[in-house]
Design a protein around this motif. Structure first.
Motif, PDB file in Angstrom:
ATOM      1  N   TYR A  34       0.860  -1.184   0.000  1.00 44.49           N
ATOM      2  CA  TYR A  34       0.000   0.000   0.000  1.00 44.49           C
ATOM      3  C   TYR A  34       0.893   1.229   0.000  1.00 44.49           C
ATOM      4  CZ  TYR A  34      -3.413  -3.429   1.595  1.00 44.49           C
ATOM      5  OH  TYR A  34      -4.214  -4.532   1.709  1.00 44.49           O
ATOM      6  N   HIS A  35       0.496   2.215  -0.767  1.00 44.26           N
ATOM      7  CA  HIS A  35       1.255   3.458  -0.879  1.00 44.26           C
ATOM      8  C   HIS A  35       0.242   4.549  -1.186  1.00 44.26           C
ATOM      9  CE1 HIS A  35       4.663   6.014  -1.700  1.00 44.26           C
ATOM     10  NE2 HIS A  35       4.192   6.291  -2.895  1.00 44.26           N
ATOM     11  N   ASN A  36       0.458   5.748  -0.667  1.00 41.63           N
ATOM     12  CA  ASN A  36      -0.564   6.758  -0.916  1.00 41.63           C
ATOM     13  C   ASN A  36      -0.032   8.046  -1.513  1.00 41.63           C
ATOM     14  OD1 ASN A  36       0.158   8.516   1.327  1.00 41.63           O
ATOM     15  ND2 ASN A  36      -0.752   6.998   2.668  1.00 41.63           N
ATOM     16  N   ASP A  37      -0.940   8.791  -2.051  1.00 41.81           N
ATOM     17  CA  ASP A  37      -0.706  10.160  -2.494  1.00 41.81           C
ATOM     18  C   ASP A  37      -1.584  11.015  -1.589  1.00 41.81           C
ATOM     19  OD1 ASP A  37      -0.610  12.677  -3.699  1.00 41.81           O
ATOM     20  OD2 ASP A  37      -0.375  11.822  -5.697  1.00 41.81           O
ATOM     21  N   SER A  38      -0.969  11.582  -0.566  1.00 38.40           N
ATOM     22  CA  SER A  38      -1.717  12.335   0.437  1.00 38.40           C
ATOM     23  C   SER A  38      -2.523  13.471  -0.179  1.00 38.40           C
ATOM     24  CB  SER A  38      -0.775  12.889   1.503  1.00 38.40           C
ATOM     25  OG  SER A  38      -0.155  11.840   2.203  1.00 38.40           O
ATOM     26  N   ALA A  39      -1.911  14.222  -1.080  1.00 36.88           N
ATOM     27  CA  ALA A  39      -2.587  15.383  -1.659  1.00 36.88           C
ATOM     28  C   ALA A  39      -3.854  14.996  -2.419  1.00 36.88           C
ATOM     29  CB  ALA A  39      -1.633  16.135  -2.582  1.00 36.88           C
ATOM     30  N   ARG A  40      -3.865  13.818  -2.998  1.00 34.66           N
ATOM     31  CA  ARG A  40      -5.056  13.338  -3.732  1.00 34.66           C
ATOM     32  C   ARG A  40      -6.006  12.540  -2.850  1.00 34.66           C
ATOM     33  NH1 ARG A  40      -2.904  10.821  -9.311  1.00 34.66           N
ATOM     34  NH2 ARG A  40      -0.799  11.073  -8.551  1.00 34.66           N
ATOM     35  N   GLN A  41      -5.668  12.411  -1.551  1.00 32.44           N
ATOM     36  CA  GLN A  41      -6.481  11.665  -0.588  1.00 32.44           C
ATOM     37  C   GLN A  41      -6.749  10.238  -1.067  1.00 32.44           C
ATOM     38  OE1 GLN A  41      -9.545  14.951  -0.207  1.00 32.44           O
ATOM     39  NE2 GLN A  41      -9.333  14.356   1.943  1.00 32.44           N
ATOM     40  N   THR A  42      -5.712   9.631  -1.648  1.00 32.54           N
ATOM     41  CA  THR A  42      -5.872   8.316  -2.261  1.00 32.54           C
ATOM     42  C   THR A  42      -4.795   7.355  -1.784  1.00 32.54           C
ATOM     43  OG1 THR A  42      -6.798   9.366  -4.234  1.00 32.54           O
ATOM     44  CG2 THR A  42      -6.041   7.096  -4.465  1.00 32.54           C
ATOM     45  N   VAL A  43      -5.223   6.143  -1.453  1.00 27.46           N
ATOM     46  CA  VAL A  43      -4.315   5.047  -1.132  1.00 27.46           C
ATOM     47  C   VAL A  43      -4.365   4.075  -2.300  1.00 27.46           C
ATOM     48  CG1 VAL A  43      -3.802   3.149   0.445  1.00 27.46           C
ATOM     49  CG2 VAL A  43      -4.744   5.293   1.338  1.00 27.46           C
ATOM     50  N   PHE A  44      -3.196   3.711  -2.799  1.00 27.61           N
ATOM     51  CA  PHE A  44      -3.093   2.752  -3.888  1.00 27.61           C
ATOM     52  C   PHE A  44      -2.639   1.415  -3.336  1.00 27.61           C
ATOM     53  CE2 PHE A  44      -2.412   6.905  -5.786  1.00 27.61           C
ATOM     54  CZ  PHE A  44      -3.307   6.865  -6.842  1.00 27.61           C
ATOM     55  N   ALA A  45      -3.036   0.341  -3.985  1.00 30.04           N
ATOM     56  CA  ALA A  45      -2.568  -1.000  -3.653  1.00 30.04           C
ATOM     57  C   ALA A  45      -1.879  -1.569  -4.888  1.00 30.04           C
ATOM     58  CB  ALA A  45      -3.734  -1.895  -3.255  1.00 30.04           C
ATOM     59  N   ARG A  70      -1.323  -1.857 -10.185  1.00 26.19           N
ATOM     60  CA  ARG A  70      -1.625  -0.665  -9.375  1.00 26.19           C
ATOM     61  C   ARG A  70      -3.115  -0.367  -9.492  1.00 26.19           C
ATOM     62  NH1 ARG A  70      -0.175   5.619 -10.675  1.00 26.19           N
ATOM     63  NH2 ARG A  70      -0.963   6.414  -8.724  1.00 26.19           N
ATOM     64  N   ARG A  71      -3.722  -0.130  -8.328  1.00 21.45           N
ATOM     65  CA  ARG A  71      -5.137   0.181  -8.325  1.00 21.45           C
ATOM     66  C   ARG A  71      -5.470   1.129  -7.180  1.00 21.45           C
ATOM     67  NH1 ARG A  71      -3.421  -4.578  -6.720  1.00 21.45           N
ATOM     68  NH2 ARG A  71      -4.140  -5.487  -4.776  1.00 21.45           N
ATOM     69  N   GLU A  72      -6.523   1.910  -7.353  1.00 21.30           N
ATOM     70  CA  GLU A  72      -7.001   2.782  -6.283  1.00 21.30           C
ATOM     71  C   GLU A  72      -7.661   1.888  -5.249  1.00 21.30           C
ATOM     72  OE1 GLU A  72     -10.549   5.856  -6.012  1.00 21.30           O
ATOM     73  OE2 GLU A  72      -8.891   6.658  -7.229  1.00 21.30           O
ATOM     74  N   HIS A  73      -7.177   1.968  -4.013  1.00 22.17           N
ATOM     75  CA  HIS A  73      -7.687   1.112  -2.937  1.00 22.17           C
ATOM     76  C   HIS A  73      -8.671   1.867  -2.051  1.00 22.17           C
ATOM     77  CE1 HIS A  73      -7.659  -2.265  -0.226  1.00 22.17           C
ATOM     78  NE2 HIS A  73      -7.254  -1.516   0.774  1.00 22.17           N
ATOM     79  N   ILE A  74      -8.311   3.091  -1.677  1.00 24.77           N
ATOM     80  CA  ILE A  74      -9.161   3.923  -0.826  1.00 24.77           C
ATOM     81  C   ILE A  74      -9.072   5.353  -1.333  1.00 24.77           C
ATOM     82  CG2 ILE A  74      -9.498   4.858   1.509  1.00 24.77           C
ATOM     83  CD1 ILE A  74      -7.958   2.304   2.516  1.00 24.77           C
ATOM     84  N   ARG A  75     -10.223   6.004  -1.471  1.00 27.38           N
ATOM     85  CA  ARG A  75     -10.256   7.432  -1.760  1.00 27.38           C
ATOM     86  C   ARG A  75     -11.069   8.084  -0.641  1.00 27.38           C
ATOM     87  NH1 ARG A  75      -9.287  11.118  -5.776  1.00 27.38           N
ATOM     88  NH2 ARG A  75      -8.732   9.459  -7.227  1.00 27.38           N
TER      89      ARG A  75
END
Length: 174
Positions: free
Chosen positions: A43-54, A66-71
Protein backbone atom coordinates in the motif's frame (compact mmCIF):
# COMPACT_ATOMS: atom_id res chain seq x y z
CA UNK A 1 7.56 15.75 -3.53
CA UNK A 2 6.96 19.35 -4.41
CA UNK A 3 6.70 21.18 -1.06
CA UNK A 4 4.10 23.54 -2.55
CA UNK A 5 2.09 20.47 -3.67
CA UNK A 6 1.58 22.02 -7.11
CA UNK A 7 3.66 19.72 -9.27
CA UNK A 8 3.52 15.96 -9.58
CA UNK A 9 7.12 15.11 -8.64
CA UNK A 10 6.75 12.25 -6.18
CA UNK A 11 8.14 8.78 -6.82
CA UNK A 12 8.12 5.39 -5.13
CA UNK A 13 11.52 3.68 -4.98
CA UNK A 14 12.72 0.28 -3.80
CA UNK A 15 16.06 0.06 -2.00
CA UNK A 16 17.68 -3.36 -1.66
CA UNK A 17 20.97 -5.12 -2.37
CA UNK A 18 20.38 -4.51 -6.08
CA UNK A 19 20.44 -0.75 -5.51
CA UNK A 20 17.74 1.88 -5.89
CA UNK A 21 14.94 1.10 -8.35
CA UNK A 22 12.13 3.42 -9.45
CA UNK A 23 8.90 1.49 -8.90
CA UNK A 24 6.17 4.08 -9.59
CA UNK A 25 5.78 7.81 -10.16
CA UNK A 26 3.34 10.69 -10.67
CA UNK A 27 2.53 11.44 -7.04
CA UNK A 28 1.92 14.84 -5.45
CA UNK A 29 2.84 13.86 -1.89
CA UNK A 30 4.07 10.30 -1.35
CA UNK A 31 3.42 8.56 1.97
CA UNK A 32 3.15 5.13 3.49
CA UNK A 33 4.11 2.50 2.51
CA UNK A 34 2.77 -0.59 4.27
CA UNK A 35 2.91 -4.28 3.36
CA UNK A 36 0.15 -6.81 4.03
CA UNK A 37 0.85 -9.60 6.56
CA UNK A 38 1.31 -12.18 3.79
CA UNK A 39 3.70 -9.89 1.91
CA UNK A 40 1.67 -9.97 -1.29
CA UNK A 41 0.24 -6.43 -1.27
CA UNK A 42 2.02 -3.08 -0.94
CA UNK A 43 0.00 0.00 0.00
CA UNK A 44 1.26 3.46 -0.88
CA UNK A 45 -0.56 6.76 -0.92
CA UNK A 46 -0.71 10.16 -2.49
CA UNK A 47 -1.72 12.33 0.44
CA UNK A 48 -2.59 15.38 -1.66
CA UNK A 49 -5.06 13.34 -3.73
CA UNK A 50 -6.48 11.67 -0.59
CA UNK A 51 -5.87 8.32 -2.26
CA UNK A 52 -4.31 5.05 -1.13
CA UNK A 53 -3.09 2.75 -3.89
CA UNK A 54 -2.57 -1.00 -3.65
CA UNK A 55 -0.09 -3.02 -5.69
CA UNK A 56 0.46 -6.75 -6.05
CA UNK A 57 3.91 -7.49 -4.60
CA UNK A 58 5.80 -10.58 -5.76
CA UNK A 59 8.59 -12.54 -4.08
CA UNK A 60 11.26 -10.60 -6.02
CA UNK A 61 9.96 -7.24 -4.77
CA UNK A 62 8.33 -6.33 -8.09
CA UNK A 63 5.06 -4.39 -8.18
CA UNK A 64 2.14 -4.88 -10.55
CA UNK A 65 -1.58 -4.20 -10.83
CA UNK A 66 -1.62 -0.67 -9.38
CA UNK A 67 -5.14 0.18 -8.32
CA UNK A 68 -7.00 2.78 -6.28
CA UNK A 69 -7.69 1.11 -2.94
CA UNK A 70 -9.16 3.92 -0.83
CA UNK A 71 -10.26 7.43 -1.76
CA UNK A 72 -11.07 9.64 1.21
CA UNK A 73 -13.90 12.14 0.98
CA UNK A 74 -13.10 15.87 1.01
CA UNK A 75 -12.71 17.00 4.63
CA UNK A 76 -11.93 13.47 5.89
CA UNK A 77 -8.22 14.15 6.20
CA UNK A 78 -5.18 13.18 4.17
CA UNK A 79 -3.64 9.71 4.36
CA UNK A 80 -0.16 9.92 5.89
CA UNK A 81 1.84 7.13 7.55
CA UNK A 82 0.28 3.69 7.79
CA UNK A 83 0.79 0.10 8.93
CA UNK A 84 -0.95 -3.27 8.68
CA UNK A 85 -2.20 -5.42 11.54
CA UNK A 86 -2.02 -9.22 11.78
CA UNK A 87 -5.53 -9.62 10.30
CA UNK A 88 -4.67 -7.60 7.20
CA UNK A 89 -6.32 -4.38 8.32
CA UNK A 90 -4.68 -1.17 7.13
CA UNK A 91 -4.30 1.56 9.77
CA UNK A 92 -3.80 5.09 8.41
CA UNK A 93 -2.91 8.30 10.26
CA UNK A 94 -5.14 11.03 8.84
CA UNK A 95 -3.41 14.43 8.64
CA UNK A 96 -6.01 17.17 9.24
CA UNK A 97 -8.39 14.36 10.16
CA UNK A 98 -7.60 14.12 13.88
CA UNK A 99 -7.69 10.35 13.93
CA UNK A 100 -6.28 7.00 12.90
CA UNK A 101 -8.59 4.84 10.78
CA UNK A 102 -8.56 1.08 10.19
CA UNK A 103 -9.68 -0.23 6.82
CA UNK A 104 -10.49 -3.84 5.94
CA UNK A 105 -8.41 -5.52 3.22
CA UNK A 106 -11.19 -4.69 0.73
CA UNK A 107 -10.78 -0.95 1.47
CA UNK A 108 -13.96 -0.50 3.51
CA UNK A 109 -13.75 1.51 6.75
CA UNK A 110 -13.76 -0.61 9.90
CA UNK A 111 -13.14 1.78 12.79
CA UNK A 112 -11.57 5.08 13.83
CA UNK A 113 -9.65 6.26 16.87
CA UNK A 114 -10.03 9.97 17.58
CA UNK A 115 -6.97 11.83 18.84
CA UNK A 116 -6.65 15.19 20.65
CA UNK A 117 -4.64 16.62 17.72
CA UNK A 118 -5.59 17.44 14.15
CA UNK A 119 -2.44 16.20 12.45
CA UNK A 120 -1.47 12.61 13.24
CA UNK A 121 1.43 11.63 10.99
CA UNK A 122 2.13 7.91 11.37
CA UNK A 123 1.29 4.80 13.35
CA UNK A 124 3.10 1.59 14.28
CA UNK A 125 2.50 -1.36 16.60
CA UNK A 126 4.64 -1.98 19.66
CA UNK A 127 4.67 -3.59 23.08
CA UNK A 128 5.48 -7.20 23.96
CA UNK A 129 2.30 -8.50 22.31
CA UNK A 130 2.29 -5.82 19.57
CA UNK A 131 -1.08 -4.72 20.96
CA UNK A 132 -0.17 -1.08 21.51
CA UNK A 133 -0.34 1.45 18.71
CA UNK A 134 2.04 4.38 18.78
CA UNK A 135 0.91 7.44 16.83
CA UNK A 136 3.11 10.41 16.01
CA UNK A 137 1.72 13.87 15.36
CA UNK A 138 2.85 17.17 13.89
CA UNK A 139 2.97 20.56 15.58
CA UNK A 140 3.20 22.49 12.30
CA UNK A 141 0.31 24.93 12.03
CA UNK A 142 -1.26 23.72 15.29
CA UNK A 143 -0.42 26.55 17.69
CA UNK A 144 -3.75 26.24 19.52
CA UNK A 145 -3.34 22.49 20.16
CA UNK A 146 -1.31 21.88 23.36
CA UNK A 147 -0.63 18.21 22.49
CA UNK A 148 0.34 18.79 18.86
CA UNK A 149 3.68 17.13 18.15
CA UNK A 150 3.15 14.53 20.89
CA UNK A 151 3.51 10.76 20.64
CA UNK A 152 0.36 8.84 21.62
CA UNK A 153 0.01 5.26 22.85
CA UNK A 154 -3.32 3.53 22.25
CA UNK A 155 -4.45 0.01 23.22
CA UNK A 156 -5.85 -1.91 20.24
CA UNK A 157 -7.67 -5.23 20.14
CA UNK A 158 -6.03 -6.38 16.89
CA UNK A 159 -2.27 -6.44 17.17
CA UNK A 160 0.45 -5.85 14.68
CA UNK A 161 2.94 -8.17 13.07
CA UNK A 162 6.61 -8.45 13.92
CA UNK A 163 8.90 -6.89 11.36
CA UNK A 164 11.36 -9.38 9.94
CA UNK A 165 14.14 -8.82 7.43
CA UNK A 166 13.11 -9.69 3.89
CA UNK A 167 15.57 -11.63 1.79
CA UNK A 168 14.46 -11.97 -1.80
CA UNK A 169 15.02 -15.35 -3.49
CA UNK A 170 17.14 -13.83 -6.26
CA UNK A 171 19.11 -11.52 -3.95
CA UNK A 172 22.79 -11.47 -4.99
CA UNK A 173 23.75 -11.15 -1.31
CA UNK A 174 22.75 -14.81 -0.72
Amino acid sequence: MDDAENEIRGHLFRLDSRGVTLMDSKYHVTNGPAISPHGDTLYHNDSARQTVFAFDLDADGELSNRREHIRLAPGAGYPDGMTCDREGGLWIALWDGGRVARFHADGSLDREIALPVSRPTSCIFGGDALDRMFVTSAATGCHDEPLAGALFEVAVDIGGIAITPVILPNDPAL
